[in-house]
Design an enzyme around this catalytic site. Structure first.
Site, PDB file in Angstrom:
ATOM      1  N   CYS A  54      39.638  37.327  37.453  1.00  9.64           N
ATOM      2  CA  CYS A  54      39.223  36.218  38.569  1.00  9.64           C
ATOM      3  C   CYS A  54      38.170  35.295  37.951  1.00  9.64           C
ATOM      4  O   CYS A  54      38.020  33.977  38.317  1.00  9.64           O
ATOM      5  CB  CYS A  54      38.604  36.909  39.700  1.00  9.64           C
ATOM      6  SG  CYS A  54      37.446  38.142  39.012  1.00  9.64           S
ATOM      7  N   GLU A  73      44.402  28.843  41.562  1.00  8.30           N
ATOM      8  CA  GLU A  73      44.092  30.005  40.655  1.00  8.30           C
ATOM      9  C   GLU A  73      45.576  30.773  40.056  1.00  8.30           C
ATOM     10  O   GLU A  73      46.330  31.075  40.920  1.00  8.30           O
ATOM     11  CB  GLU A  73      43.615  31.076  41.150  1.00  8.30           C
ATOM     12  CG  GLU A  73      43.217  32.200  40.478  1.00  8.30           C
ATOM     13  CD  GLU A  73      42.424  33.540  41.133  1.00  8.30           C
ATOM     14  OE1 GLU A  73      41.680  34.039  40.211  1.00  8.30           O
ATOM     15  OE2 GLU A  73      42.670  33.765  42.080  1.00  8.30           O
TER      16      GLU A  73
END
Length: 490
Positions: free
Chosen positions: A287, A384
């Protein structure tokens, strides 16, 4: 180092392995080879009910009566057990996830330290007292919030489990942990070790299952007092909705599109290899991976060329080879998703400097990929990707660098590279991110709060602040008056 392949893993409920009520068992394959690895039980809603009941019973029973000093000892002992079994755990994790064992070993080292930190942090738990005035005295107590539903992703199954378990157990809570059904093996082994060192049955329960069914039932369960989740922003939003009706406490550590800011005065001999590591060390499946590299225009072309050359030199291959620097992605389906982002960049006429095509042969491998000449508002620079893909974007000056760094919906991590000792802290103060590193690529350490701004979530992991999320504060008012009260004058 050898683990038994082909083994069947159950759920872990009330201190022992347990068969799922439905009897569902899934085959797990090694992402790097496609070969069978193990079989793992998949929980249903009834299994979650049993796990929550066990956690509630432990909270009312032995664990609820365990003194803080004893909890501290048990957490230290569990850290010792992880260390003693680290070879087995490293191989199990590397084979289940597909990542390089060199990375896994570092994760397990942190897993050990997570338990050690929170074992020591138990001594910081305490209330306060103060006279209110007149004949009233106040004191406060810190009590465990209760049963915690904890949901961890597939990219760091063991380390994320310790991020969640260590503070919860330190606070005196009990846990129902849901790992991803594709990567439950080390979480199950961790629960076994917890029981072996003397943590009472029912304190740590592990139920692997799918998010929309088992995860949703765990979040909604009336017997669960707090939910902690690490994963995608989209799923985090759904968890917020599920938790809103029963008003549950939440900690959400969500997605990121983190930048590295490279100023012309930076030591590029340090910044370039460090920035390569910051995106590729876990094949980009992290992340806080610095997947946007923002570079001052005066050194942009030189930086791109040297960064790409360094990326090409990375050793990609067998996760169990200690020389491997980047393993495979979690699955071929995820690899195809990553490649879709690269194809979108091609469609936008971006420059694919290196990589950009799936590797031939077995396994879910994708090469380190560098994309230049791309706008900061393009899909690959905003979303992402969760793979080994980096975008390199130029900026004009410090103000422009900060603007680009903040021009995403996420705010988890950022790294600033500069030779100006005043610029680093100045820029760090302007970036909307939960953590900013200056002239270092490293990210998360026990004792340093970790978490996000904006759509990267809320709450913090790893720090003393984390304990507060697992504790309730109870205020007690005491009369010291020798006379009875008669407010109405009756």
């Amino acid at each position: 180092m050898a683990i038994a392949t082909g083994r069947e893993y159950g759920l872990f409920i009330n201190g022992e392995s347990s068969e799922p009520a439905s009897g569902e068992v899934r085959e797990l394959a090694e992402p790097a080879t496609g070969e069978p690895l193990a079989r793992a039980a998949i929980a249903g809603e009834g299994d979650v009910d049993r796990a929550v009941e066990a956690a509630q019973a432990a909270l009312r029973g032995d664990w609820g009566k365990t003194a803080p000093t004893e909890r501290s000892r048990l957490l230290h002992t569990l850290a010792d057990a992880i260390k003693a079994n680290r070879k087995e755990l490293s191989e199990l994790e590397a084979r289940n996830v597909g990542k390089a064992i060199s990375s896994v070993k570092a994760e397990i080292a942190q897993a050990i330290e997570n338990f050690r930190f929170f074992a020591g942090a138990i001594s910081s738990i305490g209330g306060r007292s103060n006279p209110i005035g007149g004949s009233l005295l106040h004191y406060s107590l810190k009590e465990p919030v209760g049963v915690c539903g904890q949901i961890v992703p597939w990219n760091y199954p063991l380390m994320m489990a310790t991020w969640k378990l260590a503070p919860a157990l330190a606070a005196g809570c009990t846990v129902v942990l849901k790992p991803d059904p594709a990567t439950p093996l080390t979480a199950l082994r961790l629960a076994e070790l917890a029981t072996e060192v003397g943590i009472p049955p029912g304190v740590v329960n592990v139920v692997a299952g799918d998010g929309p069914t088992v995860g949703a039932h765990l979040v909604r369960h009336p017997g669960v007092d707090k939910v902690a989740f690490t994963g995608s922003t989209r799923t985090g939003g759904e968890i917020m909705r599920l938790a809103s009706d029963p008003i549950k406490r939440l900690t959400l550590e969500l997605g990121g599109k983190s930048p590295s800011l490279i100023f012309a005065d930076a030591n590029l001999a340090d910044a370039i290899p460090s920035s390569v590591w910051a995106i590729y060390y876990s094949a980009g499946q992290s992340c806080e991976a610095r997947s946007r590299v923002l570079v001052e225009a005066s050194v942009y072309d030189d930086f791109v060329a040297k960064f790409a050359e360094a990326a090409k030199r990375l050793k990609v291959g067998d996760p169990l080879d200690p020389e491997t620097q980047m393993g495979s992605l979690i699955s071929t389906a995820h690899r195809d998703k990553v490649h879709g982002f690269v194809e979108a960049a091609r469609g936008d006429k971006a420059d694919i400097v290196t990589g950009g095509e799936p590797q031939e042969g077995p396994g879910a491998f994708y090469p380190p990929t560098v994309i230049a000449k791309v706008s900061n508002d393009s899909l690959v620079a905003q979303e992402e990707i969760f793979g080994p893909v980096v975008t390199i974007i130029p900026f004009e000056d410090e103000k422009d660098a900060v603007r680009l760094a903040n021009a995403v919906k996420y705010g988890l991590f950022a790294t600033v590279w500069t030779g100006d000792p005043a610029r680093g802290p100045r820029v760090a103060g302007r970036i909307k991110s939960g953590t900013v590193a200056i002239n270092t690529p490293y990210t998360a350490f026990p004792g340093i709060p970790f978490g996000g701004y904006k759509q990267s979530g809320f709450g913090r992991e790893l720090g003393l602040e984390t304990l507060e999320d697992y504790l309730e504060t109870k205020s007690v008012l005491v009369s010291t008056s020798p006379k009875p009260f008669n407010p109405f004058g009756l």
